[in-house]
Design a protein around this motif. Sequence first.
Motif, PDB file in Angstrom:
ATOM      1  N   HIS A   1      13.382  35.136  13.608  1.00 57.42           N
ATOM      2  CA  HIS A   1      12.344  36.145  13.400  1.00 57.42           C
ATOM      3  C   HIS A   1      12.862  37.292  12.537  1.00 57.42           C
ATOM      4  CE1 HIS A   1       9.683  34.011  15.960  1.00 57.42           C
ATOM      5  NE2 HIS A   1      10.292  34.307  17.098  1.00 57.42           N
TER       6      HIS A   1
ATOM      7  N   PRO B   1       3.181  33.888  28.269  1.00 59.51           N
ATOM      8  CA  PRO B   1       3.237  32.559  27.631  1.00 59.51           C
ATOM      9  C   PRO B   1       2.985  31.435  28.609  1.00 59.51           C
ATOM     10  CG  PRO B   1       5.124  33.918  27.031  1.00 59.51           C
ATOM     11  CD  PRO B   1       4.411  34.637  28.123  1.00 59.51           C
TER      12      PRO B   1
ATOM     13  N   PHE C   1      10.925  26.686  15.439  1.00 62.46           N
ATOM     14  CA  PHE C   1      12.273  26.968  15.913  1.00 62.46           C
ATOM     15  C   PHE C   1      13.262  26.543  14.830  1.00 62.46           C
ATOM     16  CE2 PHE C   1      10.899  22.808  17.334  1.00 62.46           C
ATOM     17  CZ  PHE C   1      11.941  21.969  16.985  1.00 62.46           C
TER      18      PHE C   1
ATOM     19  N   MET D   1      16.291  32.126  18.066  1.00 59.77           N
ATOM     20  CA  MET D   1      14.922  32.554  17.801  1.00 59.77           C
ATOM     21  C   MET D   1      14.879  33.997  17.312  1.00 59.77           C
ATOM     22  SD  MET D   1      12.619  30.214  18.187  1.00 59.77           S
ATOM     23  CE  MET D   1      11.102  31.059  18.565  1.00 59.77           C
ATOM     24  N   ARG D   2      15.675  34.854  17.918  1.00 63.00           N
ATOM     25  CA  ARG D   2      15.707  36.239  17.449  1.00 63.00           C
ATOM     26  C   ARG D   2      16.226  36.320  16.020  1.00 63.00           C
ATOM     27  NH1 ARG D   2      18.209  37.182  22.569  1.00 63.00           N
ATOM     28  NH2 ARG D   2      20.156  37.627  21.466  1.00 63.00           N
TER      29      ARG D   2
ATOM     30  N   SER E   1       4.178  31.644  16.357  1.00 67.08           N
ATOM     31  CA  SER E   1       5.635  31.791  16.285  1.00 67.08           C
ATOM     32  C   SER E   1       6.338  31.042  17.410  1.00 67.08           C
ATOM     33  CB  SER E   1       6.012  33.270  16.333  1.00 67.08           C
ATOM     34  OG  SER E   1       5.553  33.861  17.534  1.00 67.08           O
ATOM     35  N   ASP E   2       5.637  30.774  18.527  1.00 62.23           N
ATOM     36  CA  ASP E   2       6.253  30.024  19.618  1.00 62.23           C
ATOM     37  C   ASP E   2       6.368  28.542  19.303  1.00 62.23           C
ATOM     38  OD1 ASP E   2       6.380  32.374  20.957  1.00 62.23           O
ATOM     39  OD2 ASP E   2       4.652  31.993  22.251  1.00 62.23           O
ATOM     40  N   ARG E   3       5.714  28.081  18.251  1.00 58.25           N
ATOM     41  CA  ARG E   3       5.721  26.657  17.909  1.00 58.25           C
ATOM     42  C   ARG E   3       6.843  26.287  16.948  1.00 58.25           C
ATOM     43  NH1 ARG E   3       1.023  23.833  19.008  1.00 58.25           N
ATOM     44  NH2 ARG E   3      -0.604  25.051  20.030  1.00 58.25           N
TER      45      ARG E   3
ATOM     46  N   ASN F   1      13.060  29.235  27.921  1.00 57.47           N
ATOM     47  CA  ASN F   1      13.358  30.633  27.577  1.00 57.47           C
ATOM     48  C   ASN F   1      13.744  30.773  26.108  1.00 57.47           C
ATOM     49  OD1 ASN F   1      12.976  31.340  30.330  1.00 57.47           O
ATOM     50  ND2 ASN F   1      15.114  30.816  30.771  1.00 57.47           N
TER      51      ASN F   1
ATOM     52  N   SER G   1      12.167  31.979  23.507  1.00 55.94           N
ATOM     53  CA  SER G   1      11.842  33.200  22.772  1.00 55.94           C
ATOM     54  C   SER G   1      12.900  34.275  22.919  1.00 55.94           C
ATOM     55  CB  SER G   1      10.490  33.742  23.255  1.00 55.94           C
ATOM     56  OG  SER G   1      10.534  33.997  24.649  1.00 55.94           O
ATOM     57  N   SER G   2      13.673  34.237  23.990  1.00 55.86           N
ATOM     58  CA  SER G   2      14.711  35.246  24.212  1.00 55.86           C
ATOM     59  C   SER G   2      16.091  34.782  23.784  1.00 55.86           C
ATOM     60  CB  SER G   2      14.741  35.636  25.695  1.00 55.86           C
ATOM     61  OG  SER G   2      15.047  34.507  26.509  1.00 55.86           O
TER      62      SER G   2
ATOM     63  N   ARG H   1      -0.234  32.771  18.985  1.00 54.61           N
ATOM     64  CA  ARG H   1       1.229  32.859  18.930  1.00 54.61           C
ATOM     65  C   ARG H   1       1.831  31.614  18.270  1.00 54.61           C
ATOM     66  NH1 ARG H   1       0.241  35.455  23.800  1.00 54.61           N
ATOM     67  NH2 ARG H   1       0.483  33.578  25.017  1.00 54.61           N
TER      68      ARG H   1
END
Length: 895
Positions: A806, A226, A746, A802-803, A742-744, A795, A797-798, A740
Motif C-alpha cells: 500500500h 472485514p 496481495f 501488505m503495508r 484492496s483486500d483482494r 490477518n 491487512s496488518s 474494499r
Amino acid sequence: MASSASRGPRCRERSRRGRSARSSVAGGRSRSRSRAREGEPRALRELLPLGDLDALAHSEEGVEAAKSPKGPIQNQKPQGSPSDPNGLVPAETEGRGEPSRTSENGAVLPSKSPRKRGQKSKTEMLLLKLSQDLECPTPEPICVQKMLGSSEATEAVDTPPSGRPKRRAAKVALLYLQELAEELTSVYQPPAPTEGAQEPQPELEHIQRKRRSRRRKEDEADSDDPARDADFVPSKEVLLQAEEEEGSEEPLSEASEPELEVFRGHGGKTSSAGRSKPQCRGLAPNGFHNSIMAPVEKCSSLTFSLRDRKYSQWEFPDWIPLVHKWTCLSESEAAPYLPAEEKSPFFSIQREGIEDDGVLYRVNRFSSLQPHEERLDMSFFVGGPVWAMEWCPSPEGSVASQYVAVYCHRSMEETHSMAGLHGGPALLQLWGLGMLQPEQGSADNAGLAYAIAADHGCVWDMKFCPSGAWELPTAARKHPQMSRLGLLAVAFSDGKVVLYSLPHPGALQRSKRAQVKDGSFHKHIICKVQGIATLQVGSIQAGNASECGQCFSLSWMPSKPHHYLAAGFYDGTVAVWNLLTKSLLQCVHQPDGSFKLYPFQCFLAHDHAVRSIEWCKADSNFLVTAGSDRKIKFWDLRRLYEPINSIKRFLSTEVAWLLPYNGVTVAQDNCYASYGLCGIHYIDAGYLGFKAYFVAPRKGTVWSISGSDWLNTVAAGDMTGELVAAVLPDLAINPLNIKRSSDRRFPVYKADLLPCSPDGSEGSEHVLPLTRRYSEMVTKSYILFRDTDLRSFKNFSSREPMRRMHMQEVKAELSLDRLQLESVHKVRFSPNLDSHGWLVSGGQAGIVRAHCLVGLASGVSRQLLPECRARFSSLYGDEPGSPSPTACSPPPPAE
C-alpha cells in the motif's frame, strides 16, 4: 414620502373592511352549504365521487353568494386554502387573477384565485389517496353514470353564451377519474372494506415494523468490519418476508419487481436452529473472506467443465518430431547463440516469517538454487533479460513434469527497434521444473532440458497449442519419431512465425548423445531445429519479406481442433492462419519437407503496432486486440468490417481474457496514464455495459499480466520490481458495488535494488550508480527479493508485505535515469490443473522465479485432482506417474 404616509391609514382601513366582508361571506357560504346538504338525499352523497360533491357545493355557493346583501366580493378565499382541512382545490378555482363572474340568471360564481405553490389539484390528491390506500369508495361507473344522468335533468344548469354546458366538462373529467381509479385499484388491489372497519392501521404498522427491522439488518451488514463485509445474499427468512409482502394486498411494497427477481436468483443456507446464514459470510480457511473465495470455487468448476468439452486429447497427428530434424551443436557452434553473461547479478531472498541470514547468491548461467523446503519457491538464471515465457500444457491428472519455455536477450544492454525487420541469433530455452503440485514443490532443482538455436532475430512472443499436443514420455514411437511434448509457435523479429514440434527431453537425449560433429559436445543440449511450418503474411506471388513488420503477439485458438492461429504485427495488421489447410494458395510445400503457410484472413485492426492479442476461451468467434494507438478493440471474426467495441484508454502492454467473463484485464504503461489511474483495469467488452473496474493501482509501467482460470486471479509485474496478484470478483455482476478491492490483492514478492560494495558485501554508506550500463550496476548493487508467505492470508491487512504494498502504491519512486535491474517483464500462471497454483516470473536481471500460491488452492481443485488422476490412469496406465509401456498415445500415422 409624505403622500405615502398619508395614504397608510386609509389602506389599512380598507384591508380591515375586506377581511370583515370575506369573513361574513365565508360564514354565509358555510351556512348555505349546510342547509343545502340537509335537504340532499343521502344516497346521492354516498354514490357521488369526491369531485362531483365539490362541484355541487360550488354551484350552491354561487346561489348563496347571489342572495347575500354585500354583492360580489373580490379576492374571495378559495376552498383549497390551508384553512380547508381537505386541502382540495376545485377545478373551477384553478384560474389565476380573474375577476368574479356572473351567470345569466344573476348568480355570482366564485372567482378564480391563484393557487399557492405546493398545493395539489383535485386529480393529484385523488391519485395520492389511491396510492396511499386511504379510505376511498369503490368506484361504480354504472351508478355514477345513472346519477349523473338524473342530476343533469334535475339541476338544469344554465348554458353560457358560448353554447357549451359547463357541467359536461366536469362530467367528462369525472368519468376520466373513474377510469383512472379503476386502473389504480386493479394494480394495487386494496382490501375490501368491512362493516365497522376503518383503515387497516395494525397491518400497516406490522409491515412498517418489518421494514424497519430489515433496514436495521442491512445497516448492520454494511459495516467496516472485514469479517462481516460480505456480498448481500438474502436469507430464506428475508425471501419469505418479501414474498408475503408481494403476495399480500398491501400497497407500496419496499422492493421493486427487478429487485425481487434478483433476490430469488440467490440462495441461502439454513441452519438447524432455523436462522438462515448466507453463503458468503465469515472467513475461509485460508484467511480470505468467503465473498472473495466464492468466485474462485465457481471458476474452478466452470473451467473444468469447459475444458472437458472444448479440449482434445490428440490433435495434429502428422506433426511428430523427427530425429533427423534435430541437430545437436558443439561448444563452438553453440557459442554465438548463448547469452553473454555467465553469472547472475548478486541477489538475496528474504522470506516473510523466516529470519534473514543475509546470504548473497550469484548463480551460474543455466543453473538454479535448491527449492525451499517450506515455501517451495525456485530460482534460476537464464543469462539475459527475459521477454518471452510460456508454460507447456499437459493433460489434467497426468502428474507429469512441468516445463516452461523462456527466451532472453543475449546481452543485458541489448535494445531492438520496433520498426523494420531484423534477424540474428536467438536461443529458446526449455526448463524442466519437475512434478509440481498445488501444495507440494519439486524435489529436484530446476534445470535446462534443452535449447533451440534460431537465426530469425529476437523473440517477442510464444504460444503452445492449448491441448492435444502432449503425449506420454514412454509412448511407443518407432525411429525416427520421438514422443511429442507439445507444439510451440514463436513470433520472431523478422516478421515470421515458426512452428516447432517439441520432443520430450528424455527421448531427445536418448537419440542425440552420439551426434556430435567435432567431438566437443556441449554440456547442455543445444540443437538447430527445422520447424514444422513457417507462417508469414502475404501470398504466393508476394516476396519473402513481410510488409507488415515484426510480429509482436500470438494467440492460439483455445477450442478444439486448435487449427487457427492469430498474430498481430507492427503496422496494425492481424492475420489468421488455418494450420490444417489443403489450399494450394495458402500452403506451399518446401524441399526440406516443411511447408509455408499464408493467412486466409487479414484485417487492419489498429493504426499502429498490435501489442497484444487474445482469443475468447468461451467462444472462438471473438478476440481482442490492444495496439500502440491506445485502443482496445473487440472483434467478431464473422464480421470484420467494424469492431464490436473500441475503447481508447491508456497505452496497453498486454491483455488477459479469463474464461467466465465478458471482458479483459489490461496491463498499462504509465506514459499516458493520469495520476493514480495507472495499473491493472478490467474492461467490459460492451455487451453488459459495465464501467471499467480498477483491479490494482501501480506506479510504474506494468509490463506483463497473466490470468489463471482455475483461481480467478490475475498477476502482473511492473518496472518497480513488484509482482502483485489480485483475486477478481464475480465480474458477471456489475463491479461498481465491490467493497474494499484492496483486500483482494496481495504481493507475491518485491524486488529492490540496493547498493553494495564491489566484493558483494552490503553497505549502507553506498548509493546506487546512476548509469544504464550493466557492468557498472552489477558491481555496486544487489537485488533483494522480499517474498510473501503465501500459505495463509490470515490477518493479511496488518502484515508487513501488505503495508509495504500500500505504501508503494502511494509513495513509490521511479528512477528512470538508471538501469531498471529489478523490473519484472514477464509473468505466467500455469494453465495445468496439476500445477494450477504455480506462477513464474522473470525480468531484466535474467533471474526466473517460480512461486506456489498455496493459500489459493481451492476445495474444488482438491476434489478434481483425484478424479482426473483416476481417469488418466484408466486411459494410459495403472499409475499416473509411470504409465505402463503398453499404454501409448493414439497410433502414429503410417509413413
